[in-house]
Scaffold this motif. Sequence first.
Motif, PDB file in Angstrom:
ATOM      1  N   ARG A 258     -39.364  16.863 -26.896  1.00  0.00           N
ATOM      2  CA  ARG A 258     -39.262  17.259 -28.380  1.00  0.00           C
ATOM      3  C   ARG A 258     -39.537  16.041 -29.269  1.00  0.00           C
ATOM      4  NH1 ARG A 258     -36.400  21.903 -30.147  1.00  0.00           N
ATOM      5  NH2 ARG A 258     -36.139  20.742 -31.964  1.00  0.00           N
ATOM      6  N   SER A 259     -41.424  16.266 -29.978  1.00  0.00           N
ATOM      7  CA  SER A 259     -41.393  14.979 -30.870  1.00  0.00           C
ATOM      8  C   SER A 259     -41.204  14.841 -32.088  1.00  0.00           C
ATOM      9  CB  SER A 259     -42.912  15.848 -31.206  1.00  0.00           C
ATOM     10  OG  SER A 259     -43.131  16.302 -31.868  1.00  0.00           O
ATOM     11  N   ASP A 260     -39.642  16.252 -32.741  1.00  0.00           N
ATOM     12  CA  ASP A 260     -39.654  16.177 -34.105  1.00  0.00           C
ATOM     13  C   ASP A 260     -37.657  15.738 -33.488  1.00  0.00           C
ATOM     14  OD1 ASP A 260     -38.658  18.296 -31.952  1.00  0.00           O
ATOM     15  OD2 ASP A 260     -37.900  19.149 -33.800  1.00  0.00           O
ATOM     16  N   LEU A 261     -37.589  15.214 -32.319  1.00  0.00           N
ATOM     17  CA  LEU A 261     -36.254  14.717 -32.185  1.00  0.00           C
ATOM     18  C   LEU A 261     -36.120  13.362 -32.426  1.00  0.00           C
ATOM     19  CD1 LEU A 261     -34.884  18.045 -30.850  1.00  0.00           C
ATOM     20  CD2 LEU A 261     -35.221  16.805 -33.216  1.00  0.00           C
ATOM     21  N   ASP A 262     -35.358  12.933 -32.430  1.00  0.00           N
ATOM     22  CA  ASP A 262     -35.408  11.315 -31.776  1.00  0.00           C
ATOM     23  C   ASP A 262     -33.259  11.423 -31.028  1.00  0.00           C
ATOM     24  OD1 ASP A 262     -33.824   8.723 -30.335  1.00  0.00           O
ATOM     25  OD2 ASP A 262     -33.425   7.809 -32.966  1.00  0.00           O
TER      26      ASP A 262
ATOM     27  N   MET B 121     -39.808  12.533 -40.584  1.00  0.00           N
ATOM     28  CA  MET B 121     -38.410  11.896 -40.024  1.00  0.00           C
ATOM     29  C   MET B 121     -37.841  12.481 -39.146  1.00  0.00           C
ATOM     30  SD  MET B 121     -35.510   9.685 -41.887  1.00  0.00           S
ATOM     31  CE  MET B 121     -36.225   8.585 -42.587  1.00  0.00           C
ATOM     32  N   LYS B 122     -37.994  11.642 -37.705  1.00  0.00           N
ATOM     33  CA  LYS B 122     -37.129  12.645 -36.524  1.00  0.00           C
ATOM     34  C   LYS B 122     -35.690  12.580 -36.907  1.00  0.00           C
ATOM     35  CE  LYS B 122     -40.167  11.038 -32.805  1.00  0.00           C
ATOM     36  NZ  LYS B 122     -40.520   9.922 -32.157  1.00  0.00           N
ATOM     37  N   THR B 123     -35.076  13.845 -36.664  1.00  0.00           N
ATOM     38  CA  THR B 123     -33.550  14.318 -36.459  1.00  0.00           C
ATOM     39  C   THR B 123     -33.040  13.549 -35.497  1.00  0.00           C
ATOM     40  OG1 THR B 123     -34.534  16.442 -37.626  1.00  0.00           O
ATOM     41  CG2 THR B 123     -32.178  16.000 -36.490  1.00  0.00           C
ATOM     42  N   LYS B 124     -32.284  12.872 -35.568  1.00  0.00           N
ATOM     43  CA  LYS B 124     -31.530  12.269 -34.256  1.00  0.00           C
ATOM     44  C   LYS B 124     -29.860  12.959 -33.901  1.00  0.00           C
ATOM     45  CE  LYS B 124     -30.055   7.227 -34.966  1.00  0.00           C
ATOM     46  NZ  LYS B 124     -29.343   6.429 -35.102  1.00  0.00           N
TER      47      LYS B 124
ATOM     48  N   ILE C  75     -31.757  22.767 -38.157  1.00  0.00           N
ATOM     49  CA  ILE C  75     -32.557  21.610 -38.540  1.00  0.00           C
ATOM     50  C   ILE C  75     -33.280  21.930 -39.702  1.00  0.00           C
ATOM     51  CG2 ILE C  75     -34.680  20.560 -37.444  1.00  0.00           C
ATOM     52  CD1 ILE C  75     -33.628  19.930 -35.263  1.00  0.00           C
TER      53      ILE C  75
ATOM     54  N   ASP D 172     -32.226  24.159 -34.192  1.00  0.00           N
ATOM     55  CA  ASP D 172     -33.567  24.602 -34.663  1.00  0.00           C
ATOM     56  C   ASP D 172     -33.018  25.681 -35.729  1.00  0.00           C
ATOM     57  OD1 ASP D 172     -34.579  23.700 -32.305  1.00  0.00           O
ATOM     58  OD2 ASP D 172     -35.208  25.240 -31.184  1.00  0.00           O
TER      59      ASP D 172
ATOM     60  N   ASP E 246     -27.578  12.823 -37.295  1.00  0.00           N
ATOM     61  CA  ASP E 246     -27.701  13.285 -38.258  1.00  0.00           C
ATOM     62  C   ASP E 246     -27.309  14.738 -37.521  1.00  0.00           C
ATOM     63  OD1 ASP E 246     -29.489  11.559 -39.778  1.00  0.00           O
ATOM     64  OD2 ASP E 246     -31.579  12.057 -38.475  1.00  0.00           O
TER      65      ASP E 246
END
Length: 310
Positions: A25-29, A1-4, A307, A304, A52
């Motif tokens: 960044r694909s890990d973040l929204d 799940m992405k971090t908002k 997260i 980072d 988040d």
Amino acid sequence: MKTKVYIDGEAGTTGLQIRSRLAGRSDLDVFSLPEAVRKNGQRRAEAINSADVVILCLPDDAAREAVSFIANPAVRVIDASSAHRVTPDWVYGFAELSPDQSRKIATARFVSNPGCYPTGALAIVKPLIACKLVPSVYPFCIHAVSGYSGAGSQMIDQYENPENSAYTKTPIIGYGLSLEHKHIKEIECHAELARRPIFLPMIGRYRQGILMYVGIHLSALPDAVSVQQVHRTLEGYYDGHQHVSVTPLGDLRAPDNLDAESMNGNDGIRLHVFGNDEYRQCVVAAVYDNLGKGASGAAVQNLDLMISGS
């Protein structure tokens, strides 16, 4: 799940830099509010409580207001303003400050991003105090020159917009001569100094980059300390840290030209140690980007850590 992630104040200098660093960044929204409602308190509160991690790139009072909006206990905050930098229940966001600082940041709910000038001052002074090479009562004098972007959008306009009535071509401006600059308390607190340092900042007619000097009279220290010991202490303190480097000592007698812009676009800080054994004097210099490790780069580093949890 992405971090908002929500950046409150993303249209400012620091916010824009953070947004740029997080692009792709694909890990973040990373989400935004429409420009028309970015200053609407209710819409900001909704955005803050749906994230988040919230990154505050605001003036101090607005940052305090944003924190007061938080109702969701799961929301975590990185504050890039100076509002909470010496607040006890906020973790100071300089990951290299102490051996366990990165862990504290990783597990914190509230993180205060360091100021641009304190970043360099603490990178130099903290290890010398922590390793007991220099006593906490030593009367440090810290001098630095920064690019004008460190003073925000109003100062940027004064230097870049000829139509501005305050437009200036002055090459260097000294300020803070009341010796009450807001960063002094931050340096004093996090370096654990027992004597208030003198801090002499200047703004140069270039956009970004900081060059800082901290001079040390080795002859005034209670124990015999060499320039080599100062260098070894800093080198050892930052061993294994990606974002702080210490250059080789080299020939202490050789002149060296330090370029305040040489670390621009880099999110690290580079330290240099110079000295004269005959006169028992030492100078430690820090070079870094005031928009990088001095602001946005540090915020992303802290994000980072938070997260990853480590």
